[in-house]
Design a protein around this motif. Structure first.
Motif, mmCIF file in Angstrom:
data_model
loop_
_atom_site.group_PDB
_atom_site.id
_atom_site.type_symbol
_atom_site.label_atom_id
_atom_site.label_comp_id
_atom_site.label_asym_id
_atom_site.label_seq_id
_atom_site.Cartn_x
_atom_site.Cartn_y
_atom_site.Cartn_z
ATOM 1 N N ASP A 51 0.832 -1.203 0.000
ATOM 2 C CA ASP A 51 0.000 0.000 0.000
ATOM 3 C C ASP A 51 0.865 1.251 0.000
ATOM 4 O O ASP A 51 1.553 1.526 0.967
ATOM 5 C CB ASP A 51 -0.929 -0.001 1.210
ATOM 6 C CG ASP A 51 -1.777 1.247 1.303
ATOM 7 O OD1 ASP A 51 -2.144 1.803 0.246
ATOM 8 O OD2 ASP A 51 -2.096 1.661 2.434
ATOM 9 N N GLU A 52 0.825 1.996 -1.090
ATOM 10 C CA GLU A 52 1.501 3.294 -1.172
ATOM 11 C C GLU A 52 0.499 4.445 -1.119
ATOM 12 O O GLU A 52 0.891 5.599 -1.121
ATOM 13 C CB GLU A 52 2.290 3.410 -2.477
ATOM 14 C CG GLU A 52 3.458 2.477 -2.566
ATOM 15 C CD GLU A 52 4.201 2.616 -3.880
ATOM 16 O OE1 GLU A 52 5.434 2.682 -3.831
ATOM 17 O OE2 GLU A 52 3.558 2.644 -4.939
ATOM 18 N N LEU A 53 -0.786 4.123 -1.077
ATOM 19 C CA LEU A 53 -1.823 5.150 -1.146
ATOM 20 C C LEU A 53 -2.297 5.621 0.219
ATOM 21 O O LEU A 53 -2.988 6.631 0.315
ATOM 22 C CB LEU A 53 -3.009 4.624 -1.962
ATOM 23 C CG LEU A 53 -2.685 4.183 -3.386
ATOM 24 C CD1 LEU A 53 -3.921 3.625 -4.057
ATOM 25 C CD2 LEU A 53 -2.103 5.329 -4.184
ATOM 26 N N GLY A 54 -1.979 4.905 1.287
ATOM 27 C CA GLY A 54 -2.357 5.326 2.626
ATOM 28 C C GLY A 54 -3.732 4.874 3.068
ATOM 29 O O GLY A 54 -4.414 5.606 3.777
ATOM 30 N N ALA A 55 -4.149 3.683 2.679
ATOM 31 C CA ALA A 55 -5.449 3.158 3.115
ATOM 32 C C ALA A 55 -5.422 2.889 4.611
ATOM 33 O O ALA A 55 -4.410 2.463 5.165
ATOM 34 C CB ALA A 55 -5.776 1.873 2.359
ATOM 35 N N GLY A 56 -6.546 3.160 5.265
ATOM 36 C CA GLY A 56 -6.647 2.939 6.705
ATOM 37 C C GLY A 56 -7.558 1.775 7.018
ATOM 38 O O GLY A 56 -8.226 1.221 6.131
ATOM 39 N N ASN A 57 -7.615 1.397 8.278
ATOM 40 C CA ASN A 57 -8.476 0.298 8.701
ATOM 41 C C ASN A 57 -9.927 0.613 8.360
ATOM 42 O O ASN A 57 -10.406 1.714 8.605
ATOM 43 C CB ASN A 57 -8.337 0.051 10.195
ATOM 44 C CG ASN A 57 -7.010 -0.575 10.551
ATOM 45 O OD1 ASN A 57 -6.264 -1.003 9.682
ATOM 46 N ND2 ASN A 57 -6.709 -0.624 11.825
ATOM 47 N N GLY A 58 -10.610 -0.373 7.783
ATOM 48 C CA GLY A 58 -12.009 -0.217 7.407
ATOM 49 C C GLY A 58 -12.221 0.285 5.997
ATOM 50 O O GLY A 58 -13.343 0.261 5.499
ATOM 51 N N ASP A 59 -11.175 0.752 5.319
ATOM 52 C CA ASP A 59 -11.307 1.244 3.942
ATOM 53 C C ASP A 59 -11.498 0.086 2.970
ATOM 54 O O ASP A 59 -10.947 -0.995 3.152
ATOM 55 C CB ASP A 59 -10.067 2.025 3.506
ATOM 56 C CG ASP A 59 -9.971 3.400 4.129
ATOM 57 O OD1 ASP A 59 -10.986 3.876 4.682
ATOM 58 O OD2 ASP A 59 -8.886 4.000 4.052
#
Length: 94
Positions: A51-59
């Motif tokens: 992940d280089e886009l910065g997804a967070g928990n629950g995304d």
């Protein structure tokens, strides 16, 4: 390409220099449309994705797997099997 839900992160004490600048996320692929709005992923297998886009928990993310996951890094070689291609803000099913 599949839809997956981010449920956590992988923490490394040391990593290869080619892995610097990104995160490894734990995701569960969405196998059924009903799973998009629920937290029931009982039949899904856990995957680790780059992940280089910065997804967070629950995304919800768009997940590329296999040889296609390594294509954005050509000519560099990265040993990855899954790649976060997009963070999904909204899904409209009709």
């Amino acid at each position: 390409m599949r839809i997956a839900k981010v449920i956590g992160s992988v923490t490394l004490s040391r990593c290869h220099p080619a892995m610097a600048g990104s995160r490894l996320r734990c995701v569960l692929p969405v196998d059924d449309i009903a799973q998009i709005d629920s937290d029931d992923f009982s039949g899904s297998e856990l995957l680790v994705t780059w992940d280089e886009l910065g997804a967070g928990n629950g995304d919800l993310i768009a997940l590329a797997e296999g040889p296609e996951a390594a294509q954005p890094f050509q000519p560099q070689i990265k040993c990855i099997d899954a790649y976060n291609a997009a963070i999904l803000d909204h899904i409209d099913l009709q």
